[in-house]
Structure formats: structure tokens, C-alpha cells
Design an enzyme around this catalytic site. Structure first.
Site, PDB file in Angstrom:
ATOM      1  N   PRO A  84      59.505  31.687  31.282  1.00  0.00           N
ATOM      2  CA  PRO A  84      60.779  31.497  31.987  1.00  0.00           C
ATOM      3  C   PRO A  84      60.609  31.377  33.502  1.00  0.00           C
ATOM      4  CG  PRO A  84      60.619  33.711  31.038  1.00  0.00           C
ATOM      5  CD  PRO A  84      59.447  32.947  30.542  1.00  0.00           C
ATOM      6  N   GLU A 108      56.599  41.302  26.239  1.00  0.00           N
ATOM      7  CA  GLU A 108      57.260  41.132  27.542  1.00  0.00           C
ATOM      8  C   GLU A 108      56.587  40.053  28.374  1.00  0.00           C
ATOM      9  OE1 GLU A 108      60.144  42.798  28.079  1.00  0.00           O
ATOM     10  OE2 GLU A 108      59.722  43.506  26.039  1.00  0.00           O
ATOM     11  N   ARG A 139      55.645  11.499  21.525  1.00  0.00           N
ATOM     12  CA  ARG A 139      56.518  10.308  21.467  1.00  0.00           C
ATOM     13  C   ARG A 139      56.233   9.304  22.561  1.00  0.00           C
ATOM     14  NH1 ARG A 139      61.172  10.617  18.797  1.00  0.00           N
ATOM     15  NH2 ARG A 139      62.172   9.317  20.363  1.00  0.00           N
ATOM     16  N   ASP A 165      62.252   2.524  26.614  1.00  0.00           N
ATOM     17  CA  ASP A 165      62.208   2.011  27.988  1.00  0.00           C
ATOM     18  C   ASP A 165      63.318   0.989  28.237  1.00  0.00           C
ATOM     19  OD1 ASP A 165      59.019   0.767  26.985  1.00  0.00           O
ATOM     20  OD2 ASP A 165      60.980  -0.125  26.600  1.00  0.00           O
TER      21      ASP A 165
HETATM   22  N1  4FN Z   1      60.333  34.071  27.040  1.00  0.00           N
HETATM   23  C1  4FN Z   1      64.848  35.092  31.276  1.00  0.00           C
HETATM   24  C2  4FN Z   1      64.525  36.152  32.111  1.00  0.00           C
HETATM   25  C3  4FN Z   1      63.580  37.076  31.751  1.00  0.00           C
HETATM   26  C4  4FN Z   1      62.916  36.969  30.491  1.00  0.00           C
HETATM   27  C5  4FN Z   1      63.252  35.918  29.673  1.00  0.00           C
HETATM   28  C6  4FN Z   1      62.560  35.760  28.349  1.00  0.00           C
HETATM   29  C7  4FN Z   1      59.009  35.326  25.458  1.00  0.00           C
HETATM   30  C8  4FN Z   1      57.042  36.593  26.346  1.00  0.00           C
HETATM   31  C9  4FN Z   1      58.654  35.591  27.948  1.00  0.00           C
HETATM   32  C10 4FN Z   1      61.914  31.924  27.887  1.00  0.00           C
HETATM   33  C11 4FN Z   1      62.704  30.857  28.297  1.00  0.00           C
HETATM   34  C12 4FN Z   1      62.175  29.613  28.401  1.00  0.00           C
HETATM   35  C13 4FN Z   1      58.799  29.881  27.456  1.00  0.00           C
HETATM   36  C14 4FN Z   1      64.187  34.990  30.043  1.00  0.00           C
HETATM   37  C15 4FN Z   1      60.044  30.446  27.665  1.00  0.00           C
HETATM   38  C16 4FN Z   1      60.577  31.735  27.555  1.00  0.00           C
HETATM   39  C17 4FN Z   1      60.845  29.410  28.078  1.00  0.00           C
HETATM   40  C18 4FN Z   1      59.729  32.888  27.143  1.00  0.00           C
HETATM   41  C19 4FN Z   1      58.066  36.468  25.221  1.00  0.00           C
HETATM   42  C20 4FN Z   1      57.738  36.742  27.679  1.00  0.00           C
HETATM   43  C21 4FN Z   1      59.660  35.357  26.833  1.00  0.00           C
HETATM   44  C22 4FN Z   1      66.400  34.345  33.089  1.00  0.00           C
HETATM   45  C23 4FN Z   1      65.310  32.674  31.662  1.00  0.00           C
HETATM   46  C24 4FN Z   1      67.088  34.121  30.762  1.00  0.00           C
HETATM   47  C25 4FN Z   1      60.724  36.463  26.842  1.00  0.00           C
HETATM   48  C26 4FN Z   1      65.905  34.083  31.687  1.00  0.00           C
HETATM   49  N2  4FN Z   1      60.112  28.278  28.128  1.00  0.00           N
HETATM   50  N3  4FN Z   1      61.463  36.527  28.082  1.00  0.00           N
HETATM   51  O1  4FN Z   1      62.959  34.930  27.557  1.00  0.00           O
HETATM   52  O2  4FN Z   1      58.547  32.756  26.944  1.00  0.00           O
HETATM   53  O3  4FN Z   1      58.886  28.583  27.740  1.00  0.00           O
END
Ligand code: 4FN
Length: 247
Positions: free
Chosen positions: A90, A117, A155, A170
Site C-alpha cells: 500500500p 503486517e 495482455r 491501441d
Molecule cells: N496490504 C492501507 C493502509 C495500511 C495497510 C493497508 C493494508 C497485506 C501485508 C500489506 C494493500 C493495498 C494495495 C499490495 C492498507 C497491496 C496491499 C496493495 C497490501 C499484508 C501488509 C497488506 C491506506 C491503503 C487502506 C495489508 C490503506 N497493492 N495492509 O492493506 O499488501 O499491493
């Protein structure tokens, strides 16, 4: 193009990518996909991949050593000089079509999916070239984001889509929302198909579709329109659409 995904849930990636367009591209060896489970690179008898966070607080953090060894194995098994390691998180920059078009030329993408986490920041600093995010919502792991990248980049590889789909990709309507689609029945329980689509007049159909695409984009995603130069003809179609909406 090859993808190496570092994940505690390898079946999720193989299953998720194993269907449709991505499934075919993998079967035809147009893209390579391998998964690397950090648990296989642990050295203790409990195969520990996570531990408690320094500083306290809830949840667990992924230890860096199994991740480092998994990335190293992915690197040396499928050695590409030009290789990018991306942590899906995130904290990353949001994944856009523009970003994906830039990375389609990189021969090897190593995608790291987090759980719990998140992962020890020292791994991110030392080994990751970039961080990418799906968007601003809480999800349980990076695997779905890795699948999105694999699908969207695959894709873009020449020959992966049929001629029809590539032409669409395109087309001049790039950067706009789709026009509405209809199929049989022509008339039924849910109403009738717009008559222009039955007219056989391809010029009228093209211009109706362009008008719908422009109008829907203006109403639902004005941010997309702001970034796009419209031709005089498109400006006129959009004005017509907006006048008709008002009426
Ligand atoms: N997520 C936010 C703030 C704090 C934590 C999270 C969250 C999965 C390992 C990361 C989340 C979103 C988009 C990976 C979210 C993404 C993830 C992603 C992701 C477990 C730690 C976690 C402010 C964005 C809501 C959990 C906001 N794109 N933590 O989701 O990996 O790729």
C-alpha cells in the site's frame, strides 16, 4: 517476459494466472511464471517465516532472510541481466496502464507479495527496486496485486491477444471508458437495443459509440478526460451528449 512471484501462497498465483489469456500465454511459453515460497528457504525446524514486530504492537512481520534467499534463487534460476524486484504494498505508487506499458519491456519481474503486517523494511531497502500498489483499500496479502500485474502486462505482449482485441487496445478511444455493449435479443424483457446499432450504418454506429464513450467518461470519470486531448469532432460529440442528458 517472465514473472517470479515470492509468496507464502504459491497455489493462489498459479491458480489465478492459469485461466484465460494469461493461462494460454503461459501454456504457449510466451510468458514464464514461477513461484517461490519463503517457507522453503527457512532454516529452523518450525520453518518460521514471521516474527513479532520490534517496538511492539499487533500482528507479525515477515522475516527478511527467507525472502532474501527466495529472491536470490529466482534470480539465479532464471538469470536476466535486466530484472526488477517489486514489492506490492500500500506504500507503493498506484499501478496504472502507463506504468504497466513502461515495464512490459523488462524481461524479468520479481514480484514480492506480503502477508501479516508486512515485511521487514530492511528487505525493501536492500532488495526492492520499486513498490507498487493496487489502490487505497485494506487487503490480506499482495498476491491479488501480483495477479493484476501479471494479467495486465501479459495482455500487452505482442501476439498474446487476438487481432481484434489488439486493435481495440491501441484504438483512438484509448483513455476513455467503454461505450455500452448489447447482444441478442434485439427486443426483450429488459428493453430494446438502440436502433442505430441495428441500422447497418457503420459511420453512424462509430460516431454513436464515440459519443457514448466520451459522455460516460465525462460523467463518471472526469479525471480521465482532463488528461486527454480531444479532436474537434470529439468535442462536438461530447457537447451533443451533454445537451441530450440535460434534455
Ligand atoms: N496490504 C492501507 C493502509 C495500511 C495497510 C493497508 C493494508 C497485506 C501485508 C500489506 C494493500 C493495498 C494495495 C499490495 C492498507 C497491496 C496491499 C496493495 C497490501 C499484508 C501488509 C497488506 C491506506 C491503503 C487502506 C495489508 C490503506 N497493492 N495492509 O492493506 O499488501 O499491493
Amino acid at each position: 517476459m517472465r514473472f517470479d512471484v515470492i509468496t507464502l501462497f504459491p497455489e493462489m498465483i498459479l491458480e489465478g494466472a492459469g485461466h484465460g489469456v494469461t493461462g494460454n500465454a503461459i501454456a504457449q511459453n510466451v510468458v514464464g511464471l514461477s513461484v517461490w515460497n519463503p517457507r522453503d528457504y527457512t532454516q529452523d525446524k518450525h520453518r518460521t517465516v514471521d516474527d513479532r514486530p520490534y517496538g511492539g504492537g499487533p500482528g507479525m512481520v515477515m522475516k527478511y532472510q527467507p525472502l532474501v534467499d527466495a529472491v536470490e534463487d529466482a534470480r539465479k534460476t532464471h538469470c536476466h541481466a535486466d530484472c526488477k524486484v517489486v514489492y506490492l504494498s500500500p506504500q507503493g505508487k498506484q499501478i496504472t496502464q502507463e506504468l504497466l506499458e513502461e515495464v512490459r519491456h523488462i524481461p524479468q519481474l520479481i514480484l514480492v507479495a506480503g502477508r501479516y503486517e508486512g515485511i521487514d523494511e530492511r528487505f525493501v531497502d536492500a532488495l526492492c527496486d520499486d513498490e507498487w500498489s493496487l489502490g487505497d483499500y485494506v487487503i490480506s496479502g499482495g498476491e491479488l496485486a501480483a495477479l493484476v500485474v501479471i494479467d495486465a502486462v501479459t495482455r500487452l505482449i505482442p501476439g498474446v491477444l487476438g487481432d481484434d482485441d489488439s486493435a481495440k487496445q491501441d484504438s483512438y478511444a484509448e483513455g476513455l471508458l467503454d461505450y455500452p455493449h448489447f447482444t441478442r435479443p434485439e427486443q426483450g424483457q429488459l428493453g430494446q437495443v438502440p436502433s442505430v446499432l441495428l441500422s447497418g450504418n457503420h459511420q453512424a454506429i462509430d460516431s454513436w459509440r464515440m459519443k457514448q464513450a466520451l459522455g460516460r467518461t465525462a460523467l463518471r470519470r472526469p479525471d480521465l478526460l482532463e488528461r486527454k486531448e480531444l479532436t474537434a469532432e470529439q468535442e462536438a460529440l461530447l457537447e451533443e451528449f451533454l445537451n441530450e442528458v440535460q434534455a
